[in-house]
Scaffold this active site. Structure first.
Site, mmCIF file in Angstrom:
data_model
loop_
_atom_site.group_PDB
_atom_site.id
_atom_site.type_symbol
_atom_site.label_atom_id
_atom_site.label_comp_id
_atom_site.label_asym_id
_atom_site.label_seq_id
_atom_site.Cartn_x
_atom_site.Cartn_y
_atom_site.Cartn_z
ATOM 1 N N THR A 187 11.993 43.616 -2.900
ATOM 2 C CA THR A 187 10.751 42.595 -3.224
ATOM 3 C C THR A 187 10.994 41.514 -2.420
ATOM 4 O OG1 THR A 187 10.265 41.395 -5.231
ATOM 5 C CG2 THR A 187 12.616 41.276 -4.643
ATOM 6 N N GLU A 332 12.734 42.960 -10.320
ATOM 7 C CA GLU A 332 14.114 42.648 -10.788
ATOM 8 C C GLU A 332 14.252 43.104 -12.306
ATOM 9 O OE1 GLU A 332 12.445 40.758 -9.028
ATOM 10 O OE2 GLU A 332 13.453 39.324 -7.603
ATOM 11 N N LYS A 440 0.750 36.392 -4.459
ATOM 12 C CA LYS A 440 0.425 37.689 -4.711
ATOM 13 C C LYS A 440 -1.002 38.098 -4.538
ATOM 14 C CE LYS A 440 2.674 40.872 -7.348
ATOM 15 N NZ LYS A 440 3.237 41.439 -8.738
ATOM 16 N N TRP A 445 3.060 41.434 -2.828
ATOM 17 C CA TRP A 445 3.648 40.123 -2.052
ATOM 18 C C TRP A 445 3.204 39.842 -0.617
ATOM 19 C CZ3 TRP A 445 4.448 37.221 -5.792
ATOM 20 C CH2 TRP A 445 5.361 37.461 -6.951
#
Ligand code: ADP
Length: 542
Positions: A187, A332, A440, A445
């Site tokens: 991420t 996450e 975003k 991202w």
């Protein structure tokens, strides 16, 4: 011990063996990179996953070693999901929309031993391969007839179907420790390089149970599920595993994510449930609206990754009678944390009030604990008014990042999400802002820091700050604020051109605003919150 229950590890492979035994004839339909539609069953999936597990062993991939993938949603990717995790190695899905430098960084950081890729991504592999520090085996996910005759991959390129064909279909899935790693997904963090989140077998199976429940994504053997959310992004929100657990038909869109292709698939395969980010649904709604179509089978759609607007929820529900399930999650969090499903008393509310509930991100799944805290860490009330930093903990929440030497991100055992939220007395969480600085765009991202670093390479830039500005189509797009060096006269166009080739095309800011100075906080950090307040609507008003 007398009277106790059996201890059986929660393992990813058990999802597949369950699907094979109980739903062996259920279909999996994939639009392929090769252009056609492919169909087979869970029985075929299980058999080919076993062959692939043998092939991985023959390639020398050992327990815990990473198997990289750069692939669309499709049956071969699904086979890798189970062959890699099930055999004890780690499935590592990579996001092909990243810049090649970042991909190379991630391939090396994860120490992928082998990389499987869809043909679409051959050029990416060709560009990344020379940048890699550690050697990898490359496998093109296609058959012999479609193998590229010429390519620039510096070492031998293997063919997926040859590997499958040449392997035995008997393989006993090992009895692994349920706390061992099953998959890995990177991420974009708020600072520095992308960070890897390592999911365990146990966290994956528990997430699957919880996410399939009626008040979560509400999945059953009677469903035909279309995950538009990519399998390279947080395991397609867990849908490949959920489909196995409940025995649902799976429909994979491959590379064709435009409104027309999705609509054809939804109608052709009688999809009942789909899942994706708002941007993708916008394309679908535009297409269906233009041709005055309707959805004959689709009854629910999961919208997440970015806030679902009331306009979108209204259109789906009132025009097409497709219920919207607004969901919130993070890489996450494996990723699902909350889903907005009504409680009984909401059903009776007037229409507008029900939409107000649906604009919230929803209530926590069993297994996820959440709280909101103020600046000193004090818990804030669940009154629907007070907003604070959203912290979570639970069975499928990351404790640390893969291979990170840094300190644990946890605060007193809670994971700080970087989202700012309110929680109402019914436990419905509502994101009001983001404290993290990443942007975003269309569900993906963009690192504000990377953009700033590139801008600062320009000799006439004194300072550059990149913020997320709200955008009608992409939810957010990068906006760059630049303080020029004294005497400099660099203009927007020249500076924007400077980004060409230095970042992925879609990372390039849409606009640059030149400013005299930027507000700094006590420790000399740029006060991005303040800038977001001032310029956050730039693309809406421009
Ligand atoms: P994913 O896109 O799968 O949700 P990411 O880790 O890429 O996972 O992004 C997580 C972040 O995306 C959240 O912390 C939040 O800022 C934002 N996000 C996810 N879902 C929503 C939602 N429904 N509404 C608003 N923001 C969301």
């Amino acid at each position: 011990m007398e009277g106790l229950m059996m201890q059986q590890p929660l393992l990813v492979a058990s999802l597949l063996t369950h699907a094979e035994r109980h739903h062996g004839g259920q279909e999996i339909v994939s639009r392929r990179v090769e252009g056609d539609i492919h169909r087979y069953t869970y029985r075929d999936l299980a058999q080919r996953a076993r062959r692939l597990a043998n092939a991985l062993a023959a390639l020398g991939i050992g327990p815990g070693e990473r198997v990289g993938t750069l692939a669309w949603n499709g049956y071969r990717h699904m086979e890798l999901y189970f062959a890699a995790s099930g055999s004890g190695s780690v499935l590592h899905t990579l996001n092909p929309r990243l810049h090649v430098d970042q991909l190379a960084y991630i391939f090396d950081h994860a120490e992928d031993r082998v990389v499987f890729f869809d043909l679409t991504f051959l050029p990416l592999i060709e560009s990344a391969a020379p940048l890699l520090k550690s050697p990898k085996i490359f496998v093109a996910m296609t058959d012999r007839a479609h193998m590229p005759s010429k390519h620039n991959v510096p070492i031998m390129l293997m063919c997926y179907e040859d590997l499958i064909k040449g392997s035995n279909d008997e393989f006993d899935w090992p009895l692994l420790d349920e706390n061992s790693a099953a998959s890995l997904c990177y991420t974009s963090g708020t600072t520095g390089n992308p960070k890897g989140v390592l999911y365990s077998h146990r966290s994956t199976v528990l997430h699957t149970y919880a996410a399939a429940l009626p008040d979560s994504l509400n999945c059953s053997a009677r469903d035909s599920i279309l995950p538009v959310v990519p399998m390279f992004h947080v395991n397609a929100w867990g849908l490949p595993y959920i489909a196995c657990m409940v025995g649902a038909k799976l429909v994979f869109p491959g590379p064709a994510l435009d409104g027309k292709s999705l609509y054809e698939l939804i109608e052709g395969e009688q999809v009942t449930l789909s899942a994706g980010v708002p941007t993708v649904w916008q394309g679908l709604l535009t297409h269906v609206g233009e041709r005055r179509g309707e959805f004959s089978s689709m009854r629910r759609t999961v919208i997440g990754g970015a806030a679902c607007s009331t306009a979108m929820a209204t259109e789906f529900q009132e025009q097409y009678r497709v219920d919207v399930l607004h969901a919130w999650g993070m890489t996450e969090l494996s990723p699902v944390g909350t889903v907005c499903s009504f409680k009984a008393h909401h059903e009776a509310l007037p229409r507008q009030d029900r939409y107000a509930v649906q604009s919230k991100q929803g209530r926590a799944l069993f297994g996820i604990d959440m709280k909101i805290v103020g600046p000193d860490g004090e818990a804030m009330p669940w009154d629907g008014v007070a907003a604070g930093d959203l912290l979570v903990r639970g069975h499928w929440v990351a404790m640390n990042y893969f291979g990170s030497e840094g300190a644990s991100p946890l605060r007193d055992g809670w994971f700080p999400t970087g989202d700012v939220a309110k929680i109402d007395p019914d436990g419905f969480m509502h994101i009001t802002d983001r404290s993290k600085d990443v942007i975003k765009s269309g569900g993906e991202w963009i690192s504000s820091i990377d953009i700033e670093n590139v801008a600062c390479l320009h000799p006439q830039v004194a300072m550059a700050v990149c913020i997320a500005a709200r955008h009608p189509k992409w939810d957010e797009r990068p906006l760059l604020l630049v303080v020029r060096k004294p005497g400099s006269d660099v203009d927007s166009q020249a500076l924007l051109e400077f980004f060409d080739g230095r970042v992925a095309k879609w990372w390039k800011p849409d606009a640059i605003v030149f400013v005299e100075s930027v507000p700094l906080g006590g420790t000399g950090k740029v006060l991005k919150n303040q800038l977001r307040e001032q310029y956050g609507d730039y693309y809406l008003t421009a």
